[in-house]
Design a protein around this motif. Structure first.
Motif, PDB file in Angstrom:
ATOM      1  N   TYR A 295      62.341  12.686 107.474  1.00  0.00           N
ATOM      2  CA  TYR A 295      62.047  14.125 107.500  1.00  0.00           C
ATOM      3  C   TYR A 295      63.306  14.935 107.799  1.00  0.00           C
ATOM      4  O   TYR A 295      63.613  15.920 107.107  1.00  0.00           O
TER       5      TYR A 295
ATOM      6  N   LYS B 116      65.045  17.502 105.147  1.00  0.00           N
ATOM      7  CA  LYS B 116      65.097  18.912 105.558  1.00  0.00           C
ATOM      8  C   LYS B 116      66.515  19.447 105.430  1.00  0.00           C
ATOM      9  O   LYS B 116      66.733  20.576 104.966  1.00  0.00           O
TER      10      LYS B 116
ATOM     11  N   GLY C  69      67.314  20.278 102.005  1.00  0.00           N
ATOM     12  CA  GLY C  69      66.566  21.415 101.494  1.00  0.00           C
ATOM     13  C   GLY C  69      65.352  21.046 100.661  1.00  0.00           C
ATOM     14  O   GLY C  69      64.812  21.895  99.936  1.00  0.00           O
ATOM     15  N   TYR C  70      64.906  19.790 100.769  1.00  0.00           N
ATOM     16  CA  TYR C  70      63.721  19.371 100.018  1.00  0.00           C
ATOM     17  C   TYR C  70      62.445  19.745 100.773  1.00  0.00           C
ATOM     18  O   TYR C  70      62.438  19.826 102.009  1.00  0.00           O
ATOM     19  N   PRO C  71      61.331  19.932 100.061  1.00  0.00           N
ATOM     20  CA  PRO C  71      60.066  20.333 100.707  1.00  0.00           C
ATOM     21  C   PRO C  71      59.354  19.142 101.351  1.00  0.00           C
ATOM     22  O   PRO C  71      58.331  18.661 100.870  1.00  0.00           O
TER      23      PRO C  71
ATOM     24  N   ILE D  61      57.299  17.257 104.453  1.00  0.00           N
ATOM     25  CA  ILE D  61      56.295  17.638 105.440  1.00  0.00           C
ATOM     26  C   ILE D  61      56.874  17.531 106.851  1.00  0.00           C
ATOM     27  O   ILE D  61      57.618  16.592 107.155  1.00  0.00           O
ATOM     28  N   LYS D  62      56.604  18.507 107.690  1.00  0.00           N
ATOM     29  CA  LYS D  62      57.160  18.515 109.039  1.00  0.00           C
ATOM     30  C   LYS D  62      56.677  17.300 109.825  1.00  0.00           C
ATOM     31  O   LYS D  62      55.493  16.940 109.778  1.00  0.00           O
TER      32      LYS D  62
ATOM     33  N   LEU E 224      61.369  16.182  91.194  1.00  0.00           N
ATOM     34  CA  LEU E 224      61.598  16.289  92.634  1.00  0.00           C
ATOM     35  C   LEU E 224      61.817  14.907  93.244  1.00  0.00           C
ATOM     36  O   LEU E 224      62.788  14.692  93.991  1.00  0.00           O
TER      37      LEU E 224
ATOM     38  N   GLU F 124      50.264  17.942  96.755  1.00  0.00           N
ATOM     39  CA  GLU F 124      50.288  19.292  96.201  1.00  0.00           C
ATOM     40  C   GLU F 124      49.147  20.065  96.846  1.00  0.00           C
ATOM     41  O   GLU F 124      47.969  19.717  96.668  1.00  0.00           O
TER      42      GLU F 124
ATOM     43  N   ARG G 283      51.972  24.188  96.178  1.00  0.00           N
ATOM     44  CA  ARG G 283      53.239  23.820  96.802  1.00  0.00           C
ATOM     45  C   ARG G 283      53.279  22.314  97.052  1.00  0.00           C
ATOM     46  O   ARG G 283      52.261  21.700  97.395  1.00  0.00           O
TER      47      ARG G 283
ATOM     48  N   HIS H 180      54.669  18.861  98.982  1.00  0.00           N
ATOM     49  CA  HIS H 180      55.075  18.397 100.308  1.00  0.00           C
ATOM     50  C   HIS H 180      55.343  16.890 100.227  1.00  0.00           C
ATOM     51  O   HIS H 180      54.417  16.098 100.001  1.00  0.00           O
TER      52      HIS H 180
END
Length: 321
Positions: free
Chosen positions: A126, A130, A133-135, A137-138, A236, A256, A261, A263
């Motif tokens: 993660y 991050k 800059g990729y989406p 998940i936190k 992606l 999705e 969006r 994740h």
């Protein structure tokens, strides 16, 4: 390479599948992809289904008890030139051995050590994505850091359904948290879950990707899966795989959400349980791996994804012998 030369090239070489257990679909797809390679299944238990679907079987010691010289001796004796790890717990072990084995002309379909360490640790995965800059998940070591009405609690390392708790409320999350060895927390995101299978070439570039929708999931494994046309999702995953310098067959899990969006959840740097569908769909990972192991360029081989969706239903089947 001409058909005759290709058959002659593959003859009398062995491919060893580790932790073969009951992974009959995987063994079947390898036989179909590279039919003239001798197929050997390895497992610590002799009482596994895989032993009935291969050319030879190795009841191997526990991985922690195998020295590299012992492993090399076995491979040389059995003409094993190619090795496929299939279990999360094997990846770092063989990533450490990869360079030594290659000097002995034994090739493992695995990424380098740093890439395996990164993808195996969900928190570092993660943090790294991050930064890129990729989406992604936190992910946190603290439930309080996650702003969500429901949560996903899982082990920081490892794959599969062990200690996986999905869509639970905060009070329940607090109860299950102490039961895990090394827990991490993520927000629960409603939406469609996809798996993306990719073959990464030796040059660090993605050969191709197949996106699969996980239609029915039982115990963390896809029982019904179908290919879908999602070029933005495939791109992606391939971009991330190239950024992480992965190699061989790798698989990403991505959600999705209801707003469209994406994740990124995690990456399994190995062949997945339902990845056989992607082989049928044109992602010829095992053949490409063998060709690259023997210094044959696959750059000019055309990757042809299916024009129509393919669906895979995983079910039990009897074998009478």
């Amino acid at each position: 390479m001409a058909k005759y030369e290709e058959r002659r090239f593959f003859m009398r070489q062995s491919l060893l599948v580790l932790s073969a257990a009951n992974k009959v679909p995987l063994l079947s797809i390898i036989k179909k992809s590279v039919p003239t390679v001798k197929l050997i299944a390895g497992d610590v238990s002799a009482n596994v289904l895989s032993s009935y679907f291969v050319d030879d079987f190795w009841e191997m010691p526990l991985l922690k008890d195998i020295e590299i010289d012992y492993f090399i001796t076995y491979c040389k004796k059995q003409s094993v030139r190619y090795v496929i790890p299939t279990r999360e717990g094997e990846l770092l072990h063989f990533a450490k051995w990869k360079d030594v084995l290659e000097k002995e002309e034994i090739y493992v379909m695995i990424s380098n050590r740093s890439a395996i360490e990164l993808t195996s640790d969900k928190l570092i995965f993660y943090q790294t994505l991050k930064e890129y800059g990729y989406p992604v998940i936190k992910t946190s070591l603290n439930i309080a850091d996650i702003e969500s009405s429901s949560f996903v609690i899982k082990e920081r390392e490892g794959a599969g359904s062990k200690n996986l708790h999905i869509n639970i409320q905060k009070d329940e999350a607090m109860k299950v948290w102490p039961r895990l060895d090394n827990p991490i927390c993520q927000p629960y995101i409603a939406g469609k879950e996809y798996s993306v299978d990719i073959y990464m070439m030796k040059n660090g570039k993605a050969k191709g990707a197949i996106v699969r929708e996980r239609v029915l999931i039982i115990n963390g494994e896809s029982q019904i899966t179908q290919t879908v046309h999602k070029p933005e999702l495939a791109k992606l995953a391939m971009d991330v795989a190239e950024s992480l310098n992965l190699y061989g067959h790798v698989m990403f899990q991505i959600i999705e959400d209801t707003n469209g969006r994406l994740h990124i959840i995690e990456c399994n740097a190995r062949f997945g349980g339902a990845s056989t569908l992607s082989i049928e769909a044109g992602l010829d990972s095992f053949k490409w791996f063998i060709q690259e192991a023997n210094n044959q360029s696959i750059n000019d081989i055309e990757f042809k994804p299916p024009t129509k969706p393919l669906k895979q239903i995983r079910y039990s089947k009897d074998l009478i012998i």
